[in-house]
Design an enzyme around this catalytic site. Structure first.
Site, PDB file in Angstrom:
ATOM      1  N   LYS A 234       5.335  -1.594  10.066  1.00 19.32           N
ATOM      2  CA  LYS A 234       5.421  -0.147   9.963  1.00 19.32           C
ATOM      3  C   LYS A 234       5.754   0.508  11.305  1.00 19.32           C
ATOM      4  CE  LYS A 234       3.539  -0.826   5.816  1.00 19.32           C
ATOM      5  NZ  LYS A 234       3.301  -2.157   5.234  1.00 19.32           N
TER       6      LYS A 234
ATOM      7  N   ASP B 249      -8.134  -5.309   9.890  1.00 13.98           N
ATOM      8  CA  ASP B 249      -6.732  -5.362   9.494  1.00 13.98           C
ATOM      9  C   ASP B 249      -6.066  -4.119  10.078  1.00 13.98           C
ATOM     10  OD1 ASP B 249      -4.258  -5.536   8.332  1.00 13.98           O
ATOM     11  OD2 ASP B 249      -4.971  -5.763   6.283  1.00 13.98           O
TER      12      ASP B 249
ATOM     13  N   TRP C 184      -6.299  -2.916  -0.071  1.00 12.41           N
ATOM     14  CA  TRP C 184      -4.939  -3.432  -0.272  1.00 12.41           C
ATOM     15  C   TRP C 184      -5.033  -4.641  -1.192  1.00 12.41           C
ATOM     16  CZ3 TRP C 184      -2.389  -7.596   2.952  1.00 12.41           C
ATOM     17  CH2 TRP C 184      -1.017  -7.693   2.658  1.00 12.41           C
TER      18      TRP C 184
END
Length: 406
Positions: A252, A216, A134
């Protein structure tokens, strides 16, 4: 009159936001946005989870709530629930008071708080990130004061899968105490995760080389629809006795993108150091944003702490994850039906929001310019943007692109 700002250079645009802006300005009828990292329904629309709406109604009617400051480390009810969801409610480290949570400003904020603590309190100077990763990982850690960021091999373009041997070799060469950023599940951007056996080998190297794992976790439950499965890697490392950090995002899996609600889970080997550790996290946050907002924390805490609401939410994450899985199947089927060049099995073997298609930069840019299919230059697409009404068009665009552009 001259300005003190005349030496400020123009910064590069953030690709995913620039892509969305271009998409919004495009008048082409069949345009498709495969860049945005947010869930979309079968009709391509944002979805506010019904359980979130229900809880917000309850919160609005709750006369006991006020707008007073939260503690610097956040809402205790939220932090406890979020940490328990990640580690498992009966995890021994919770019973032994060797783990705790810190409410942060979504996953990004949790990463920044974690990174500043690592630099200031543990003297960390080097961090490792997967290639690719990311894009914000490097920016956050560099801005937090790390002296050096290094990549470890992760994605094999040839195999369209995990380069385990390259990853293990790079981690084996990492200096002791280096911070290793690991994606807990649904690796962003590739959608390619290690198997449980591969995670065990990764853990072996990290343990042997005395590295510090930082997970993460942006997609727990959202990736597979199973909270336990998506947390397996983190729980495995904890079961082996690792001290670690894990940053959690509820953007999310709760659809709370703009509420900026996240948690930083800290796991240590001795509860004796919890108080001093918390005190230093308090100082980091106090000097950064003082304390976090309450609304998102109240939503998540109410859902996770209420059995009925918790079951409703689990139905929602199964709905989201299953739609993405179905779109993976549909896209692969459409590509294979068109006899699109290449092997497309990776579309269905990958998991989560994103797929690394294998298209190169020229092909990805051609998809945007010729077919109005907006995707990142890396070839990453958001599977949430694929719907029953556009999957055939997307497949045709990929097929035409690969037959036209090298």
């Amino acid at each position: 009159m001259s300005s003190v700002f005349n030496q400020v250079p123009l910064g590069p645009p953030i690709e995913v936001f620039a892509l969305t802006e271009a998409y919004n300005k495009d008048s082409f009828e069949k345009k498709v946005n495969l860049g945005v990292g947010a869930y979309r329904t079968d009709k391509g629309l944002p979805w506010v989870l019904p359980v979130v709406k229900e809880v917000e109604k309850r919160l609005a009617a709750d006369e006991t709530l006020n707008k007073e400051y939260l503690p610097v480390l956040g809402s205790p009810a939220f932090c406890t629930a979020a940490t328990s969801m990640l580690l498992g409610f009966d995890n021994p480290v919770l019973k032994e008071n060797r783990a705790f949570g810190i409410q942060c400003l979504s996953g990004t904020g949790a990463l920044r708080v974690a990174a500043e603590f690592l630099v200031k309190q543990l003297g960390s100077t080097i961090f490792y990130y997967s290639s690719p990763t990311w894009e914000n990982h490097t920016l956050v850690f560099n801005n937090a004061g790390f002296e050096q960021g290094r990549s470890y091999r992760y994605w094999s373009a040839e195999a369209r899968g995990l380069d385990l041997s390259g990853m293990l070799e790079d981690l084996s060469n990492a200096p002791e105490k280096s911070v290793i950023i690991l994606h807990a599940c649904a690796h962003n951007p590739t959608g390619c995760d290690p198997t449980q056996e591969e995670w065990e080998k990764i853990a072996d190297v990290i343990e042997e080389k005395k590295l510090f794992p930082l997970f993460d976790s942006a997609y727990q439950g959202f990736a597979s629809g199973d909270l336990e499965k998506d947390a397996w890697a983190v729980r495995y490392f904890v079961s082996r006795g690792f001290e670690l950090f894990c940053t959690q995002s509820f953007a999310k899996n709760f659809g709370l993108y703009n509420e900026r609600i996240g948690n930083l889970t800290v796991v240590m080997n001795d509860s004796e150091f919890v108080l001093t550790t918390k005190s230093q996290f308090t100082l980091v946050i106090r000097g950064m944003y003082s304390n976090p907002p309450s609304h998102g924390a109240n939503i998540v805490a109410n859902v996770l702490n209420n059995p009925s609401l918790f079951e409703q939410w689990k139905d929602h994450i199964r709905t989201m994850s299953s739609r993405i899985i179905e779109m993976r199947k549909a896209l692969r089927t459409a590509l294979e039906k068109l006899q699109t060049p290449g092997d497309w099995s990776h579309i269905t073997s990958q998991i989560g929001m994103f797929s690394y298609t294998g298209l190169n930069e020229n092909q990805s840019m051609y998809m945007v310019k010729k077919h109005h299919v907006y995707m990142l230059k890396s070839g990453r697409i958001s599977m949430c943007g694929v719907t029953p009404s556009n999957v055939e068009y997307v497949a045709q665009a990929i097929n035409e692109t690969l037959n036209s552009i090298i």
